[in-house]
Motif scaffolding. Structure first.
Motif, short mmCIF file in Angstrom:
data_model
loop_
_atom_site.label_atom_id
_atom_site.label_comp_id
_atom_site.label_asym_id
_atom_site.label_seq_id
_atom_site.Cartn_x
_atom_site.Cartn_y
_atom_site.Cartn_z
N UNK A 1 0.86 -1.17 0.00
CA UNK A 1 0.00 0.00 0.00
C UNK A 1 0.91 1.24 0.00
N UNK A 2 0.65 2.19 -0.89
CA UNK A 2 1.47 3.40 -0.94
C UNK A 2 1.37 4.19 0.38
N UNK A 3 2.43 4.89 0.70
CA UNK A 3 2.49 5.63 1.95
C UNK A 3 1.35 6.64 2.10
N UNK A 4 1.00 7.34 1.02
CA UNK A 4 -0.06 8.34 1.12
C UNK A 4 -1.43 7.69 1.38
N UNK A 5 -1.64 6.50 0.84
CA UNK A 5 -2.90 5.78 1.09
C UNK A 5 -2.92 5.27 2.53
N UNK A 6 -1.79 4.72 2.98
CA UNK A 6 -1.68 4.25 4.35
C UNK A 6 -1.95 5.40 5.34
N UNK A 7 -1.37 6.56 5.09
CA UNK A 7 -1.56 7.72 5.95
C UNK A 7 -3.04 8.14 5.98
N UNK A 8 -3.68 8.12 4.82
CA UNK A 8 -5.10 8.50 4.76
C UNK A 8 -5.97 7.50 5.51
#
Length: 97
Positions: free
Chosen positions: A1-8
């Motif tokens: 999972x991309x970092x920006x998706x994980x953060x969201x």
């Protein structure tokens, strides 16, 4: 999972969690206020399907939460500086945004 998706996703979980905590605390404040207005623990037990002992505990927790809210409001109104923590739940970070 991309970092920006994980953060969201993590932020969404945190918001949902805080919302649930707020709803739980609001319910306890309402129970406290109902008890203060003369509603009995027996009546609340029958209405909510929760033992009287639990109703009493929630009422005490609601009273404590209401007192914290009043203290936080008085501090804000008197020009008290925010500490960065949630005034409703001391020790926890305040809301994001």
């Amino acid at each position: 999972m991309p970092d920006h998706v994980r953060a969201a996703v993590l932020e969404d979980v945190a918001i949902t969690y805080r919302t649930a905590l707020d709803a739980d605390e609001n319910s306890k404040v309402r129970i406290h206020l109902a008890l203060e207005q003369g509603v009995t623990t027996r009546e609340l037990e029958e209405e909510l399907g929760v033992p009287q002992q639990t109703i009493s505990r929630w009422g005490r927790q609601g009273k404590e939460a209401l007192e914290r809210r009043r203290e936080a409001r008085a501090k804000r109104e008197s020009g008290g500086q925010p500490t960065g923590e949630d005034p409703v739940r001391p020790g926890e970070p305040g809301p994001v945004g």
